[in-house]
Design an enzyme around this catalytic site. Structure first.
Site, mmCIF file in Angstrom:
data_model
loop_
_atom_site.group_PDB
_atom_site.id
_atom_site.type_symbol
_atom_site.label_atom_id
_atom_site.label_comp_id
_atom_site.label_asym_id
_atom_site.label_seq_id
_atom_site.Cartn_x
_atom_site.Cartn_y
_atom_site.Cartn_z
ATOM 1 N N GLY A 613 0.836 -1.199 0.000
ATOM 2 C CA GLY A 613 0.000 0.000 0.000
ATOM 3 C C GLY A 613 0.860 1.232 0.000
ATOM 4 N N GLY A 615 0.406 5.743 0.787
ATOM 5 C CA GLY A 615 -0.511 6.818 1.148
ATOM 6 C C GLY A 615 0.268 8.076 1.370
ATOM 7 C CG PHE A 617 1.209 9.874 6.780
ATOM 8 C CD1 PHE A 617 1.675 11.065 7.291
ATOM 9 C CD2 PHE A 617 -0.143 9.626 6.795
ATOM 10 C CE1 PHE A 617 0.811 11.983 7.834
ATOM 11 C CE2 PHE A 617 -1.018 10.544 7.338
ATOM 12 C CZ PHE A 617 -0.548 11.727 7.863
ATOM 13 N N GLY A 618 3.531 7.536 3.435
ATOM 14 C CA GLY A 618 4.613 6.673 3.005
ATOM 15 C C GLY A 618 4.102 5.372 2.413
ATOM 16 C CB VAL A 620 2.185 -0.014 3.752
ATOM 17 C CG1 VAL A 620 2.050 -1.033 4.872
ATOM 18 C CG2 VAL A 620 1.641 1.329 4.184
ATOM 19 C CE LYS A 634 1.275 3.974 6.986
ATOM 20 N NZ LYS A 634 0.362 4.805 6.211
ATOM 21 C CG ASP A 732 -5.780 11.150 5.631
ATOM 22 O OD1 ASP A 732 -6.698 11.511 4.870
ATOM 23 O OD2 ASP A 732 -4.699 10.678 5.220
#
Ligand SMILES: *[C@@H]1O[C@H](CO)[C@@H](O)[C@H](O)[C@H]1NC(C)=O
Ligand SMILES: *[C@@H]1O[C@H](CO)[C@@H](O)[C@H](O)[C@H]1NC(C)=O
Ligand SMILES: *[C@@H]1O[C@H](CO)[C@@H](O)[C@H](O)[C@H]1NC(C)=O
Ligand SMILES: *[C@@H]1O[C@H](CO)[C@@H](O)[C@H](O)[C@H]1NC(C)=O
Ligand SMILES: *[C@@H]1O[C@H](CO)[C@@H](O)[C@H](O)[C@H]1NC(C)=O
Ligand SMILES: *[C@@H]1O[C@H](CO)[C@@H](O)[C@H](O)[C@H]1NC(C)=O
Length: 930
Positions: A613, A615, A617-618, A620, A634, A732
């Site tokens: 994944g 997103g 923030f970073g 995964v 993550k 979020d």
């Protein structure tokens, strides 16, 4: 500034004319003199269809080029852009200009979803030290344009991007256009820029703007037939377009181009009215109207009118008679105000006088706002001069002002309106030659770090820097004596000169107990005759080395390979954090998050092999620990996290949040630039994938299952809002942050993460973060974050559960609607709930559906105070589940067709529900996280 009324005074016009005449230089008319057109992120030179020559910005050493991913734009310069990290630095373009010349600078921004993230960026731009504008992207395919007109006072200007509050700062084009005339001359031009708010061509015959080559300065004259939201509205009845093919005498080439003057609007019923939204206003501005008589008036006809501005009675006294004012037909008359106070929403009217036979006429209009210049750091000249000796060094390329709007990465400044430099950090930058003498002119300098370079020559006289407290000159090749002028520094507390080639004797005045002095490693440097105070002096490198050694041991234990250590920080300690190491075996309660080593993570993820994944923030990755435990790692986007201490403080907080509907946080890893968070692995992916991702086709989830997922998520959020002190606002929430485990139970992910990110320079977390489509509009506008912002996002998730539609989509919701909220709202409010229900849902009770739909609409109300709390929403979900279960039982009882599968799954669900009830009570009983 006083407001000077210059409207309708031919005198001023004459003055301008003379001025323009004298500014007109002899020479050939060349179309592109003084044009710079940078195609940011571009690869090659090219000429566009207008004849403008674009060059790539490839000389820029920072930022990354990217391509847009929306197909609506075809102009080559907009297909690429350059983006920069969302950190606390500024990123500048420096352009050469001719001093004492007027220019137009234009920066444009087309987001185009270049990062495939659909997070619309918001960041600031500045011209030199002056804040220019905040760029707020609200649409992936609209070009945001900012223009400034300015008088250059130095040989270069810098346009800088900084302070990203959402997304990454980026720029599509940067254009510079040199003016020749003096239309933009004002008395204030050395203290103010003119920020362009409106430049309108009235009566335009198409929607295309008029610009180069019709306008030799490439100003963009917007067509009045473009229907932008809130732009040119309230047009009076009877407003007609008129145009002519006759040449128009505009007198000077910086006036509006002929093509603009050849069209106009006429108020045939006696009035021209418009309402304009003026970006950047309220404030003081420069506003001019351009008139030319282009209609044939009969001998007994006249055209006379007045400007009427609400609340400005004085202005209405002057009467315009274009032919008279311009001394003829097809001639330009340009009355205006060089300084007038205007509102954000400007309603204006031109009304004919009672003795006029024709209504008013208007060809063009230009409104610019005064933007007060900031001259930047008082140390600007000194530091620029110093930089000129290091023009090829990376650190000297940052551009813009040393301190404003944010300082260079190696500089710290005080917070004065015109700041002064207080700290220079140039350790280990390969500096050679003498210590730059310019440094001794930084009168507010407190700390100077020049250690670890190859500086030679003597230590200069720092007497001018009376505030100097800490000086690091160690590990260079400095020669000469330790100057006695250092004794003139009353605040000096630490002086490091070890490992140089200094000689002579240490001035006795420096050997006192208030000063930490290290001068070891200078073979020819001896202590002076005066003995006695040596005990207070750190002599030799042994003590320093010892400190280093201790530090190394601590960090080794802390990072200890293969060992599991928990630590807690004593927050009362200010300077050096005292770490209490608590060694722990097995699975002791994790009051503090576990610190994993990088190699543990690397092994578990098999060198970050499987990406599961990504997103805001970073990214995964999947991992499996030695003991078989599956984890999700993550890897946080670099640069966006605070120092180690803050990071681990936040992480410690995170690890205290436990709830069965929150994804379990297992620990973290921070080594070098890399920060990682370790979570339990959730086998069944995200809710998003189940609703409309690759998993949909395999098994579309039933309505009861969706309700239970909603219930699980709502419980997780309720715990964050009510079970934690202080309450945690997620910020979020979205369907990709709701994860599904092996048993199809939902848990909320990514909570508390927004707190970790550094917000520009402020280091507080009160900035807008979130994902387009889920973002509370009230929060976006007011930046006031409340738990109701989460409720808004949760409402959007409920709508997704009902409809199986994405929150934002260009296709699904019909014309003029990209957003699930508007779409669902219009359907639900008109009673058409069927119209939004996911077609893959076939068995559901319409009553439970209505309950959720109505609650969802309450959640997405415009104002937070009108939205329910998450607990109220949870209650409604419980009721909907009860209704649906009853209906399910009835359906099963009545229908023999019901397949085994669905009976099986409903039994399964009942089980989970009992479990859920338990967790609900638990969360009330244990409001333990702090
Ligand atoms: C402005 O003046 C310069 C110098 O005389 C000339 O080269 C250039 O063509 C002029 N540009 C325009 C647009 O008039
Ligand atoms: C673009 O043109 C400029 C001169 O106008 C030249 O200096 C530069 O090398 C060219 N760049 C590329 C990538 O061709
Ligand atoms: C942008 O697209 C061009 C042409 O398709 C390609 O060569 C280039 O590598 C792309 N650039 C980036 C940064 O993806
Ligand atoms: C950064 O942006 C925020 C939000 O737009 C604003 O409140 C803040 O003042 C900005 N900071 C600076 C240093 O300009
Ligand atoms: C404007 O004038 C036209 C005729 O020229 C007339 O039909 C119309 O009613 C007038 N509108 C207003 C608002 O006065
Ligand atoms: C300093 O110079 C050395 C050798 O020239 C080089 O390897 C190193 O990367 C440079 N360091 C910096 C910070 O520029």
């Amino acid at each position: 500034m006083e407001s000077r009324l210059l409207l309708f005074t031919p005198f001023f016009f004459l003055l301008l004319l003379l001025d323009a005449g004298s500014a007109q230089m002899p020479g050939t008319w060349c179309c592109e003199a003084g044009f710079v057109s940078l195609d940011c992120g571009g690869k090659e030179n090219f000429t566009d269809e207008l004849g403008l020559n674009w060059t790539p910005d490839s000389q820029l050493t920072y930022g990354e080029a990217a391509n847009i991913s929306v197909a609506t734009e075809t102009r080559k310069q907009y297909l690429t852009l350059r983006h920069f990290p969302a950190d606390s630095r500024k990123y500048c373009y420096t352009l050469n200009v001719i001093s004492r010349t007027r220019y137009l600078v234009r920066a444009t921004f087309l987001y185009g979803n270049f990062d495939i993230n659909n997070v619309y960026p918001k960041f600031d731009i500045s011209l030199g030290a002056t804040p220019w504008s905040t760029i707020v992207i609200s649409d992936a395919s609209t070009v945001e344009v900012r223009e400034l007109i300015f008088l250059a006072l130095s040989p270069t200007i810098s346009v800088c991007l900084s302070n990203a509050t959402t997304g990454k700062p980026f720029i599509s084009t940067l254009e510079l256009r040199q003016f020749n005339g003096s239309i933009y001359f004002t008395d204030f031009e050395e203290e103010y820029f003119l920020s362009v708010s409106a430049r309108i061509n009235f009566g335009a015959d198409s929607e295309a703007p008029i610009r180069y080559p019709d306008d030799p300065f490439d100003r963009i004259w917007e067509s009045d037939s473009v229907k932008k939201a809130n732009y040119l509205v309230d047009v009076a009845a009877g407003t007609k377009k008129v145009s002519t093919k006759m040449p128009i005498s505009v007198n000077s080439n910086d006036r509006p181009p002929e093509k603009v003057m050849q069209t106009a609007v006429v108020g045939t019923n006696g009035s021209l009215t418009y309402r304009l939204i003026l970006d950047g206003f309220p404030g003081f501005g420069w506003a001019f109207s351009y008139f030319a008589e282009i209609e044939d008036l009969g001998a007994d006809e006249s055209r006379k009118f007045r400007l009427v501005l609400p609340g400005n009675a004085d202005i209405s006294k002057a009467v315009v008679n274009i032919e008279e004012n311009a001394q003829g037909k097809y001639r330009l008359y340009e009355p205006g105000f060089t300084n007038i106070s205007l509102p954000f929403v400007l309603s204006f009217r031109f009304g004919k006088t009672s003795d006029s036979s024709r209504g008013p006429l208007l060809n063009a209009m230009e409104i610019n706002k005064y933007l007060e210049k900031n001259d930047g750091s008082l140390d600007g000249t000194v530091i620029e001069n110093m930089l000129s000796y290091y023009s090829s060094a990376d650190w000297a390329q940052e551009g813009g002002d040393a301190c404003l709007p944010v300082p260079w990465s190696w500089v710290q400044c005080n917070s004065d309106p015109q700041p002064k430099i207080v700290k220079i950090s140039l350790s280990s930058k390969n500096l050679t030659g003498n210590i730059p003498s310019d440094l001794t002119k930084l009168t507010s300098l407190v700390e100077l770090w020049l250690d670890g370079n190859s500086l030679t020559g003597p230590i200069p006289d720092f007497t001018g820097c009376a505030d100097l407290k800490i000086i690091h000159l160690e590990n260079n090749q400095l020669t000469g004596e330790l100057p006695s002028s250092l004794m003139n520094l009353p605040s000096l507390r630490e002086l490091y000169v070890e490992n140089n080639m200094l000689s002579g004797t240490v001035p006795s005045g420096l050997l006192n107990k208030n000063l930490v002095l290290n001068y070891s490693g200078n073979i020819n440097l001896r202590k002076g005759d005066k003995r006695g105070s040596h005990i207070d002096v750190i002599i030799g490198s042994s003590v320093g080395a010892a400190i280093l050694l201790i530090a190394t041991i601590v960090s080794c234990v802390f990072m200890g390979k293969g060992k599991k250590k928990y630590f807690e920080k004593d927050q009362s300690e200010h300077s050096l954090p005292v770490q209490r190491l608590v060694s722990s075996k097995g699975d002791a309660p994790t009051e503090a998050g576990q610190c994993f080593t990088f190699s543990e993570i690397e092994d578990a993820t098999r060198k970050f092999e499987r990406k599961i994944g990504s997103g805001g923030f970073g990214v995964v990755y999947y991992g499996k620990m030695k003991d078989g435990k599956e984890i999700a790692v993550k890897v946080l986007t670099s640069n966006s996290y605070q120092g180690k201490r803050e990071f681990s403080n936040e992480v410690t907080l995170l690890s205290r949040i436990h709830h069965r509907n929150l994804v379990q946080f297992l620990g973290y890893c921070q080594e070098g630039e890399r920060s990682m968070l370790v979570y339990e692995f959730m086998h069944n992916g995200t809710l998003k994938e189940h609703l409309y991702g690759p998993l949909t086709r395999e098994q579309s989830i039933s309505w009861i299952k969706r309700l239970e997922i909603a219930e699980d998520a709502a419980k997780g959020i309720e715990y964050l809002h009510t079970g934690c002190v202080p309450a945690i606002i997620h910020r979020d929430l979205k369907s990709s942050n709701i994860l599904i485990d092996k048993h199809m139970r939902a848990k909320v992910a990514d909570f508390g993460l927004s707190k970790l990110a550094v917000d520009g320079v402020s280091h507080v977390s009160s900035i807008v973060r979130g994902t387009v489509g889920y973002l509370d509009p009230e929060y976006y506008i007011s930046q006031q974050l409340t738990d109701k912002s989460d409720v808004y996002s949760f409402g959007v998730i409920l709508l997704e559960l009902i409809s199986g539609q994405e929150a934002i989509s260009n296709e699904s919701f019909g014309v003029n609607c990209r957003n699930i909220v508007q779409w669902a709202k219009s359907h639900i409010e008109s009673g058409d709930i069927q119209g939004i229900i996911d077609p893959t849902l076939n068995e559901f009770d319409i009553q439970s559906m209505w309950k959720i739909a109505e609650k969802a609409l309450l959640c997405v109300q415009a104002h937070g105070h009108m939205r329910p709390s998450i607990s109220e929403v949870l209650k409604e979900i419980h009721e909907a589940i009860a209704i649906e279960k009853e209906a399910l039982a009835t359906r099963e009882g009545n229908s023999e067709d019901m397949s085994r599968n669905s009976i099986h799954s409903s039994l399964n669900l009942g089980c989970i529900d009992a479990d859920n009830g338990l967790s609900f009570d638990e969360s009330i009983a244990q409001p333990s996280a702090r």
